[in-house]
Design an enzyme around this catalytic site. Structure first.
Site, short mmCIF file in Angstrom:
data_model
loop_
_atom_site.label_atom_id
_atom_site.label_comp_id
_atom_site.label_asym_id
_atom_site.label_seq_id
_atom_site.Cartn_x
_atom_site.Cartn_y
_atom_site.Cartn_z
N SER A 178 0.83 -1.20 0.00
CA SER A 178 0.00 0.00 0.00
C SER A 178 0.87 1.26 0.00
O SER A 178 1.69 1.43 -0.89
CB SER A 178 -0.96 -0.04 1.19
OG SER A 178 -1.92 0.99 1.10
N ASP A 202 -2.92 6.09 -4.01
CA ASP A 202 -1.73 5.49 -3.42
C ASP A 202 -1.16 4.42 -4.36
O ASP A 202 -1.75 4.13 -5.41
CB ASP A 202 -2.03 4.96 -2.02
CG ASP A 202 -2.91 3.73 -2.00
OD1 ASP A 202 -3.57 3.45 -3.02
OD2 ASP A 202 -2.97 3.04 -0.97
N ASP A 260 -0.99 1.16 -4.72
CA ASP A 260 -1.80 0.06 -5.26
C ASP A 260 -3.21 0.51 -5.62
O ASP A 260 -4.06 -0.30 -5.94
CB ASP A 260 -1.83 -1.13 -4.30
CG ASP A 260 -2.55 -0.86 -3.01
OD1 ASP A 260 -2.46 0.27 -2.49
OD2 ASP A 260 -3.22 -1.78 -2.49
N ASP A 319 -5.84 1.67 -4.08
CA ASP A 319 -7.06 1.36 -3.35
C ASP A 319 -7.49 2.52 -2.44
O ASP A 319 -8.59 2.50 -1.90
CB ASP A 319 -6.94 0.05 -2.55
CG ASP A 319 -5.90 0.07 -1.46
OD1 ASP A 319 -5.12 1.06 -1.37
OD2 ASP A 319 -5.82 -0.90 -0.69
#
Length: 574
Positions: free
Chosen positions: A154, A314, A316, A318
């Site tokens: 993340s 961010d 990734d 999500d």
């Protein structure tokens, strides 16, 4: 190695003598011969597989993420999949979809997981290059896979990576599922027990399948279809909004731009310095859209092009952060609670206006998320459900709605910048959040309003809800002990009054409140409805303290929030 604790020394030697471990990894360990503290940190425990999977610093050692700890975790996950598959009586071959982000070793870890699955007779369906986490969740569902894996940490610092595991519904494993996987991982006593095919063998046997354009197109089309006011956008409103977007060197770049383009947004400016994948995230201290500093370059570009809205995702993709102009024309970063409340209001008001708001509609949020959005949702007759922190629980709630048919999921969110609209995934999605916040900006611009104006309108109607989050990072073995000690101190010596307000109720979620799984979280609810909550992070060496108040004015709310924060953090830091 004489300075090293004997147990640690034995663990290091076991790695050095293991024929399954390559010479490069062994050389990395030998180079730390004169650094006993580092070796202890690398070996004092196994990297723990939690409900979200693995997350840790990249490197050699049992308490690090590397191809061996990834392989061992995948071996346990493979066994879990076969056990569940046989129990279900399904005749087809199990399969797992795998995606990865832009971090160091993400492609290598993704391929390693795929080859271990293949070694266990499970078809690995692998994206050949970086893809966002929500697309992984979507692909598990659309391809009817048995599970999923995404390699990401993340918005952690660049030295970290992680390994998240998904169930057949496309959601991260909830505790009872994770516990079963953990028990299978513990059965893998050595790396030699990890079954693995070579890439050539896996491809030849049809156990390594490469995904691509078709899956990308399906995802983009599905996200675009969540628009609640496509006629407005097609009528030209989308073209009038000036947007700056930064993927913060991550996976959001292509999908966010594709969806915005499909919906008619033509004035989308990309922060060029942050457009390309970069495992070092070299333009930011932290690739986290929760922090204003991550938007420094976006704000500079926004000022040049006169942007109505700045969006950041961010690594990734999500989590989504939004920045809007205030009444003075200055850019302000919206909190996750503020963005979530605006989206709740926009979605539900548009559905109501078009006659599409279902009578059994539901909004789901976490226990540390503001009540602001909940109050708005109830205004529209929509029921609000709470879950523990973590989007996996929101996904689990969505599954329950599907199974019972009692509620129609409309929106789920958490204060940490995670949002989902639509039923196509079971994890937070920065692509749909970016799309909907852009659509809301377009809609309100036709009324002569900014999103900041809308937020002020909502405050005046429902009350001035203000929140804060304070984190304390406590690394290593001593940090873990300190966090445990802090939680026990607050649990065993709970205050009766804080900042001049009586403590009305203490919710100790370690007791399994409201039918939730047991979790080490304490929430203190005060007599005026304000609350604060202490929660150790499940993915980082941090303790997080959440604060929420509601005042009659902005000044009133901020005053209460400041007093509450000062007193609580004074005790935490003592």
């Amino acid at each position: 190695m004489s300075e090293i604790n004997k147990t640690i020394q034995e663990k290091v030697q076991a790695w050095l003598q293991d024929a399954s471990i390559d010479e490069e990894t062994k050389q990395e360990l030998r180079s730390l011969d004169k650094n006993p503290a580092e070796l202890e940190d690398r070996f004092y425990k196994e990297l723990e597989f939690g409900t979200g999977g693995l997350r840790g610093v990249i490197g050699a050692g049992s308490n690090r993420i590397n191809k061996y700890t990834v392989g061992k975790a995948t071996q346990g996950f493979a066994q879990y999949i076969w056990d569940a598959h046989r129990k279900s009586g399904a005749g087809d071959q199990p399969s797992v979809v795998i995606a990865h982000d832009s971090r160091h070793f993400s492609p290598e870890f993704a391929l390693e997981a795929a080859l271990v699955l293949a070694g266990n007779g499970i078809a690995a369906k692998l994206f050949p290059s970086l893809r966002p986490t929500p697309q992984l969740s979507f692909a598990v569902r659309s391809l009817k896979a048995t599970g999923g894996i995404v390699i990401t940490a993340s918005h952690n610092p660049p030295e970290y990576n992680g390994y998240k595991v998904y169930n057949a519904a496309g959601g991260q494993l909830v505790p009872h599922e994770a516990e079963e996987v953990i028990s299978r991982i513990k059965e893998v006593s050595s790396f030699a027990e990890v079954k693995r095919l070579t890439r050539e063998e896996a491809e030849k046997q049809g156990l390594l399948v490469w995904l691509g354009d078709a899956e990308d197109e399906a995802f983009v089309n599905t996200v675009a279809a969540t628009s609640v006011n496509p006629q407005l956008l097609a009528g030209g409103a989308a073209k009038d909004v000036v947007i700056v977007y930064t993927p913060l060197h991550g996976t959001g770049n292509l999908p966010v731009r594709r969806v915005l383009d499909k919906l008619g947004f033509t004035q989308v400016h990309i922060v060029k310095e942050q457009e390309q994948p970069d495992a070092e995230f070299s333009t930011v201290k932290s690739p986290n859209p929760e922090e204003r500093e991550a938007f420094t370059l976006a704000i500079e570009l926004g000022q040049k092009v006169g942007a109505d809205l700045l969006i950041g995702t961010d690594p990734d993709a999500d989590r989504m952060g939004a920045v809007v102009k205030d009444s003075q024309g200055e850019y302000q970063v919206l909190t996750g609670n503020q963005s979530g409340s605006i989206l709740v209001h926009y979605l539900l008001s548009q559905m109501k206006e078009s006659g599409k708001l279902p009578a059994n509609g539901a909004v789901v949020k976490t226990i540390v998320t503001s009540e602001f959005g909940a109050v708005i949702a109830r205004h529209y007759g929509v029921e609000v459900f709470n879950t523990l922190t973590g989007f996996k629980y929101i996904g689990e709630m969505m599954n329950k709605f599907d199974a019972s048919g009692n509620h129609t999921f409309l929106f789920g969110y958490e204060e940490s910048y995670g949002y989902l609209a639509g039923n196509y995934a079971r994890d937070k999605d920065a692509i749909v959040a970016s799309t909907l916040i852009a659509e809301a900006a377009a809609y309100y611009k036709t009324q002569g309003k900014t999103l900041f104006d809308v937020l002020e309108d909502l405050y005046q109607q429902y009350g001035y809800y203000r929140e804060a989050l304070v984190s304390r990072t406590l690394k290593g073995k001593d940090g873990v002990a300190k966090i445990h000690s802090l939680m026990e101190d607050w649990r065993n010596a709970a205050p009766s009054e804080v900042a001049g307000l009586k403590v009305k109720e203490v919710e100790d979620y370690s007791q399994g409140l409201y039918g939730f799984p047991k979790e080490n979280v304490l929430k203190f609810i005060l007599e005026d409805g304000s609350w604060f909550c202490l929660r150790p992070s499940g993915t980082e060496p941090k303790i997080k303290v959440y604060f929420a108040v509601c005042g009659t004015s902005n000044e009133d709310a901020l005053g209460t929030l400041g007093r509450l924060q000062d007193e609580v953090m004074g005790r935490v830091d003592a």
